[in-house]
Design a protein around this motif. Sequence first.
Motif, short mmCIF file in Angstrom:
data_model
loop_
_atom_site.label_atom_id
_atom_site.label_comp_id
_atom_site.label_asym_id
_atom_site.label_seq_id
_atom_site.Cartn_x
_atom_site.Cartn_y
_atom_site.Cartn_z
N ARG A 1 0.96 -1.16 0.20
CA ARG A 1 0.02 -0.14 0.00
C ARG A 1 0.57 1.57 -0.02
O ARG A 1 1.86 1.69 0.67
N ARG B 1 -0.95 1.10 -4.60
CA ARG B 1 -0.10 0.01 -5.01
C ARG B 1 1.88 0.82 -5.18
O ARG B 1 1.79 1.31 -6.48
N GLU C 1 -4.81 6.24 -2.82
CA GLU C 1 -4.28 4.95 -2.07
C GLU C 1 -3.88 4.34 -3.45
O GLU C 1 -4.70 3.84 -4.00
#
Length: 679
Positions: free
Chosen positions: A432, A491, A489
């Motif tokens: 994340r 990766r 948000e």
Amino acid sequence: MSTPFPFTAVVGQDDLRLALLLNAVSPQVGGVLVRGEKGTAKSTAVRALSALMPEVDIVSGCRFSCDPAAPDPACPDGPHEVGGTGSRPARMVELPVGASEDRLVGALDIERALAEGVKAFEPGLLADAHRGILYVDEVNLLHDHLVDLLLDAAAMGASYVEREGVSVRHAARFLLVGTMNPEEGELRPQLLDRFGLTVEVAASREPDQRVEVVRRRLAYDDDPAGFAARWADEETSLRARIVAARALLPSVRLGDAALRQIAATCAAFEVDGMRADIVMARTATALAAWAGRTDVLAEDVRQAALLALPHRRRRNPFDAPGLDEDKLDDTLQEFGGDDDRSEAERGEDDDPDPDPDGGGGGRPPQDGPDDAPSPGDASAEDSPAREEQSEEGRPRSAGGGEQQPVRAGEPFRTKALSVPGIGEGAAGRRSRARTEHGRTTGARRPRGALTKLHLAATVQAAAPHQRARGRSGRGLVVRRDDLRQATREGREGNLVLFVVDASGSMAARQRMTAVKGAVLSLLLDAYQRRDKVGLVTFRGKDAEVALPPTSSVDAAAARLDLLPTGGRTPLAAGLLKAQHVLRVERLRDPSRRPLLVVVTDGRATGGVEPVALASRAARLHAAEGTAAIVVDCESGPVRLGLARSLAGDLGGTAVTLDELRANAIAGLVKDVQTARRAA
């Protein structure tokens, strides 16, 4: 503007020059990917090509280079008036690896769009490259979101910019040329397939040719204009040949026999989809036009296969690109049929007695035979007590000498391992992170240019001030201070550092095969998740960095394949070496978070108090907050649990080789977080 190096002055690199020229003759071939080591004239040849491209006719004043014969009806600068035409040289536009999304596709003035309702649009590099060349140096290092935009534009021939309901579309058809050094990482398969042709280049090993390269380069650097003038006649002649081949191209006939060979070749090499067949057909047609012929011959099909298929036949990231030329010749001969030549012509060109030994420059088989097993392999045990030790403490097989490298087991799919918390590293697919792409999680004031508008937050910020701003009518009065940037948000890619135990306790052939198979599986996962990887090994008396952190997962797989085993187990040295590597990488790339993967049975031998020393080294990683996974390679009926103790010292968790294969590690990340909180 500096004078480019003449295309005709490039020494050698015949395949590279041919591939570029074929795209100049027929842009529909689909571009070129140039793979090779640094310093092999990749960029020089590409930049030189633009000077050979014919001029393009454009609508005067159009920022999007519309063709007067067929202007784009959706052009943002349209509708165009009849009669305003001009011409200009074909452009070569370079896309920097670190370019922003706005620089690539263009930018909308969101403030004017909301307040005034106008589409104020500044074109990007895709608009500049329309009807020209888009060149990406180090294309394998391009960020994923830019790769996605390139894929969309290349597939649709158009670029779309959409922001909060405001959209702009313009044509974007270009010749895509990319260069890359495979040592720095491979391309995503989707982008790899978008390149029509691929070429492998390497520096010549012939001294005379290298001398000529240096001589011409020094002459060009001393007087670029004078050097170019000496090659002007050759450039003019080559440009005229391109124009002639373009004029002949519509008259070239692609017969049924050639089409059958193309289809059979693509089927024989098991390439995915139908794009390879289409690219081969267009390439073979361009080859015939370049040779001044109106019929496609078998030799054209063969050359087209060598250019269009090597990068499409890879079944996984660790397969080397290339073709078995003997298999290619057999396929072409089997499905040759009537190739539109007379019997006399076929008798002159075809070899009726091919070399039974497969000579003629074909590539060697990619997979060689397994290493011959030593006499003691069949009864190898995990216990190091069964191994005969040399004077230096290295394990010896029954025939003497250290254990030779063994092949890795078959790779398998693993569950995703991730670093706890939220990072801000390079875009990827592992952990994340706060990124420019992904799901919206909030809003903030923009720092610099606004790129991702949070509409609701912007309206909420502007609403209380409408009366004071004298609002009248239905429009919303928006000022710069009201704008809010969306926080998102997504990766990130991580640095996955493998620390692999190659000592005598791991030397049993079956166990090391399984260990290498597990590491290979994790490397494949790292490739798919866009990570950097590094490899530290320890055996004997010390540890070494087998591969410094790199984006080339292929290089890590190659080093793993050659990894020998034997000797004592300096576990502490391996952990300390890994700590040094991570400290250096934190200085180079502080935003990329590391994931330490230690592959060992947990034993530590050699030196004074080796177990205590390894435990202290592990606690140093835990103190620095490094997320860690220990792959426990211990096997047999009696297990000491040393790897799990090591995982505790690292503040991480342990997983067995069997658990890597199954859904049993679905909760592994939670275990890592729990272990770190408890540490």
